[in-house]
Design a protein around this motif. Structure first.
Motif, PDB file in Angstrom:
ATOM      1  N   GLU A  20      41.839  29.030 -17.723  1.00 36.11           N
ATOM      2  CA  GLU A  20      41.067  27.592 -17.860  1.00 36.11           C
ATOM      3  C   GLU A  20      40.899  27.143 -19.310  1.00 36.11           C
ATOM      4  O   GLU A  20      40.894  25.786 -19.328  1.00 36.11           O
TER       5      GLU A  20
ATOM      6  N   GLY B  62      35.318  21.733 -16.785  1.00 40.19           N
ATOM      7  CA  GLY B  62      36.660  21.509 -16.968  1.00 40.19           C
ATOM      8  C   GLY B  62      37.205  20.402 -16.065  1.00 40.19           C
ATOM      9  O   GLY B  62      38.177  19.681 -16.571  1.00 40.19           O
TER      10      GLY B  62
ATOM     11  N   LYS C 160      39.861  33.261 -17.890  1.00 44.82           N
ATOM     12  CA  LYS C 160      39.282  32.443 -19.026  1.00 44.82           C
ATOM     13  C   LYS C 160      40.397  31.855 -20.046  1.00 44.82           C
ATOM     14  O   LYS C 160      40.152  30.515 -20.244  1.00 44.82           O
TER      15      LYS C 160
ATOM     16  N   CYS D 257      42.125  23.169 -19.814  1.00 46.63           N
ATOM     17  CA  CYS D 257      41.076  22.080 -20.443  1.00 46.63           C
ATOM     18  C   CYS D 257      41.988  21.382 -21.577  1.00 46.63           C
ATOM     19  O   CYS D 257      41.789  20.197 -21.697  1.00 46.63           O
TER      20      CYS D 257
ATOM     21  N   VAL E 231      34.021  26.929 -20.589  1.00 40.69           N
ATOM     22  CA  VAL E 231      34.969  27.943 -19.827  1.00 40.69           C
ATOM     23  C   VAL E 231      34.365  29.293 -19.459  1.00 40.69           C
ATOM     24  O   VAL E 231      33.307  29.721 -20.339  1.00 40.69           O
TER      25      VAL E 231
END
Length: 212
Positions: A76, A40, A73, A80, A61
């Motif tokens: 994240e 990421g 998650k 991204c 992830v």
């Protein structure tokens, strides 16, 4: 069949430098790979390196363990996408799967898919840690949760893709999801065998050598 169209050119090493990611992207452009796959923190670097090209960016992830909270998650994955990722490769929560907490596993996947919308979601099963019945269940849960792909491996476990795993995964998902084989695919013959077995994407750090 054009082999570069199947390749996610990958560098997920913890030691990868921005210069390594730029090199990855240059190779992807040179060889016409479908995508690059990066951690990421490198998405924005890849986005800049690949601007005005057709090469997609896949970001991992919950990598490589899958043991983060669902909330972490989701954050994240959204981060991204905001930084330019076209696809998300998430790691399944292996402990939840192996302890039969199937609702948690399904929700983990579904929450990310809902958060990223039309962005392609690949679910990494990390097959080296699973029994055949667990692999089957993981495929079912991924499809139920709306995943676009099931994927064999992170490449950081104690084993990578196998032909038998891909055969099992194809049997379970049919046409309901695509399959990505990754982990240990280092030669052209092996890559072509996986494609013959029905995979739609190959994750490898050896893309150029597969073609040369």
């Amino acid at each position: 069949m054009f082999l570069p169209d199947f390749i996610d050119h990958t560098n997920l090493k913890p030691t990868a430098l921005p210069s390594d990611i730029k090199k990855l992207c240059e190779e992807a452009k040179t060889y016409g790979f479908y995508a690059v796959c990066v951690n990421g923190c490198h998405v924005s670097v890849a986005k800049e390196a690949l601007k005005d090209t057709k090469v997609k960016i896949a970001a991992v992830v919950g990598f490589p363990l899958g043991a983060m909270s669902t909330k972490a998650k989701v954050f994240e994955a959204k981060d991204c996408v905001e930084n330019g990722a076209d696809e998300i490769d998430m790691v399944i929560n292996i402990g939840w799967l192996k302890s039969n907490q199937f609702d948690l596993v399904r929700n983990d996947i579904k929450s990310i898919k809902q958060a990223i919308g039309n962005i392609t979601l690949k679910v990494i099963l990390e097959t080296c840690y699973l029994t055949p019945s667990e692999k089957e269940k993981a495929c079912i849960l991924a499809v139920e949760a709306g995943a676009d792909f099931v994927k064999t491996s992170t490449g950081f476990g104690n084993g990578g893709a196998t032909f038998d795993d891909v055969i099992l995964m194809k049997k379970m998902v049919g046409d309901k999801a695509k399959i990505k084989a990754s982990g240990g695919i280092k030669d052209r013959e092996t890559a072509l065998k996986y494609i013959d077995l029905g995979v739609s994407r190959i994750g490898t750090s050896s893309g150029p050598s597969l073609l040369n």
